[in-house]
Design an enzyme around this catalytic site. Structure first.
Site, PDB file in Angstrom:
ATOM      1  N   ASP A 169       0.885  -1.163   0.000  1.00 36.36           N
ATOM      2  CA  ASP A 169       0.000   0.000   0.000  1.00 36.36           C
ATOM      3  C   ASP A 169       0.925   1.216   0.000  1.00 36.36           C
ATOM      4  OD1 ASP A 169      -1.606   2.204   0.630  1.00 36.36           O
ATOM      5  OD2 ASP A 169      -2.968   1.022   1.866  1.00 36.36           O
ATOM      6  N   HIS A 170       0.977   1.926  -1.124  1.00 36.04           N
ATOM      7  CA  HIS A 170       1.989   2.990  -1.252  1.00 36.04           C
ATOM      8  C   HIS A 170       1.812   4.099  -0.227  1.00 36.04           C
ATOM      9  CE1 HIS A 170      -1.219   4.830  -3.772  1.00 36.04           C
ATOM     10  NE2 HIS A 170      -0.698   5.968  -3.342  1.00 36.04           N
TER      11      HIS A 170
ATOM     12  N   HIS B 209      -6.144   2.474   1.921  1.00 35.64           N
ATOM     13  CA  HIS B 209      -5.344   3.624   2.363  1.00 35.64           C
ATOM     14  C   HIS B 209      -5.860   4.222   3.671  1.00 35.64           C
ATOM     15  CE1 HIS B 209      -3.533   3.217  -1.445  1.00 35.64           C
ATOM     16  NE2 HIS B 209      -4.250   4.068  -2.140  1.00 35.64           N
TER      17      HIS B 209
END
Length: 513
Positions: A203-204, A266
């Site tokens: 998950d960036h 996110h």
């Protein structure tokens, strides 16, 4: 740490603030789907930033894998991406050496013969460069290929270390499933080939310095943690707003929507950092355990506590923009949500009774991701006594994740003069002002950790399924109750009126961003 990964320690940083950094063993990073935009814009620039910092091993290679044969232009395209990624000069002496180790391989993802040739191709690089058989596979492909590629890597014995010194890790991009059932199936399929400590569900957002700094802010300082609880905090807001539309990704967004695309992953990850208990250590298992406790403590979310929206035509940054239903390859009668807001409750000792408000959306007033922690009012108002309770400003802590990363604290101060009047003022910390502008894109830390086998900033199977268990009932209820008011907010505003009403019924309102 997975597969007994060795770590070499080097020293970096100024004499005033030295730190220890880890350098992984020699390895090859193999990127499936390397012809896509992610590799050029994010992954190669991030890997080169690590090279600039001395955080890549001397024996290292990158191999792009895709179905299209772009071997003649791949290296030049990647070099262009690195230069555009920032912090790199065209005459950088390290760049040519790095690019000499960037290779390309063409194969279909369902081609067993192609995978066998890929295996031999990588073994040849091992022999030439001394990369010792260590692999980081990055699946930058559409979700329907995750299980197939993993299965073939296992079938061709590319995921099983030959001894305790060797490692094979696999990074899997989101979305990891579209609901609880599909996430479980994907987990089962991948776990048939890989051990859990070989899997790095990326998950960036967790690569962003400001997200990681939530933990440092809370647990590395003695000021706020004692009041980080229901006795002092009135409520928490987390907003992930984008001013852009769907950027030509009509088919993807039609099948995803804002809840699947942003909120389930996110926003829920950020929430876990805000709400978790102090872990025993910052080892991956300890941090993951505390995050999982947060998600499992959330009460089932009632559909009445959710809001969905879809943008219509409007103005963003002074320019006219079309509505979602007019976007390319979008159903003109689409009921896909481009905005979602919800209220939830964490039923544990720290957070019981503290409402948590979340929202995420496209084509909003501006791009901003921020955590807002609103503290309770003091029980006695000694100043500005003529003001009503609604006029008195509470203390507010804001953690800005993007852009203009930083932290601010709003508190009351006396206005100069002969009378005692109080007005809100802000103390503000800016990352750029304190540490300088960074060209890092957030993938640097994640790629480095995956090579080292450190899963702290990656999603675990249990966590993925826990967040889907919360969101799937909402999706099911929404499917039974199609919206009748779409589009229900104008592009360039802060979402549908129902999102404001969600807080208004609790006598609250969203704080200005």
């Amino acid at each position: 740490m997975a597969n007994a990964v060795k770590q070499t320690v080097v020293h970096a940083g100024s004499e005033h603030g030295k730190k220890q950094e880890r350098v992984p063993d020699p390895c090859i990073v193999v990127i499936f789907g390397a012809s896509g935009d992610l590799t050029k814009r994010k992954l190669l620039p991030a890997l080169y930033h690590l090279e600039q910092e001395g955080l890549l091993p001397a024996s290292f290679a990158v191999v792009g894998v895709a179905r299209r044969d772009i071997s003649a232009t791949f290296a030049a395209d990647m070099e262009d991406g690195i230069l555009k990624g920032g912090g790199v000069e065209a005459d950088d002496p390290k760049l040519k050496k790095f690019m000499d180790h960037v290779k390309y391989f063409t194969t279909n993802f369902d081609d067993d013969a192609g995978f066998e040739k890929l295996k031999a191709f990588l073994a040849n690089i091992d022999n030439m460069l001394g990369t010792k058989g260590n692999r980081l596979f990055y699946l930058a492909v559409a979700p329907e290929y995750f299980a197939d590629i993993t299965d073939r890597l296992g079938k061709h014995e590319m995921t099983t270390p030959v001894d305790a010194e060797q490692w094979m890790h696999v990074i899997i991009e989101k979305p990891f499933g579209t609901d609880l059932e599909s996430a479980r199936k994907l987990n089962d399929d991948i776990n048939r080939v890989l051990k859990e400590d070989q899997i790095f569900r990326i998950d960036h957002y967790l690569g962003k310095e400001t997200v990681q700094n939530i933990l440092v802010f809370r647990f590395g300082n003695g000021i706020f943690e004692p009041i980080w609880n229901r006795n002092y905090i009135d409520h928490v807001e987390i907003t992930a707003a984008e001013s852009i539309g769907i950027e030509g990704r009509g088919p993807f967004y039609e099948s995803a929507g804002a809840l699947r695309d942003v909120l389930q992953n996110h926003v829920m990850e950020v929430l876990s950092f805000v709400a978790m208990e102090p872990p025993d250590s910052f080892e991956s298992d300890a941090v993951r355990t505390e995050k999982l406790k947060v998600w499992r403590a959330i009460d089932p979310i009632q559909v009445e506590d959710t809001v969905r929206g879809q943008y219509g035509p409007g103005r963003v940054d002074g320019e006219k923009v079309i509505g979602y239903r007019e976007e390319d390859r979008v159903n003109p009668e689409s009921n896909t949500e481009t905005f979602v807001a919800m209220k939830l409750s964490i039923e544990n000792w720290r957070w019981a009774g503290v409402p948590i408000y979340l929202r995420a959306g496209k084509r909003l007033a501006k791009r901003v991701t921020e955590v807002t922690v609103v503290f309770k009012q003091p029980p006695l108002r000694m100043f500005n006594a003529n003001e009503t309770a609604s006029q008195v400003q509470p203390n507010v802590l804001k953690m800005r994740i993007q852009p203009d990363e930083g932290i601010s604290l709003m508190f009351g101060a006396k206005v100069p003069g002969p009378t005692t009047n109080v007005m809100p003022v802000e103390m503000h910390f800016s990352y750029a002002e304190s540490f300088g502008k960074s060209s890092a894109n957030g993938y640097e830390r994640l790629l480095l950790d995956a090579m080292l086998g450190d899963g702290t900033l990656f999603a675990h199977r249990d966590g993925v399924e826990a967040t889907w268990a919360l969101m799937t009932p909402i999706l099911d209820q929404w499917a039974k109750r199609p919206p009748t008011d779409f589009p229900n907010y104008e592009a360039g505003c802060w979402g549908p009126a129902a999102a404001d009403a969600l807080l208004k019924r609790d006598r609250r309102k969203w704080f200005k961003l």
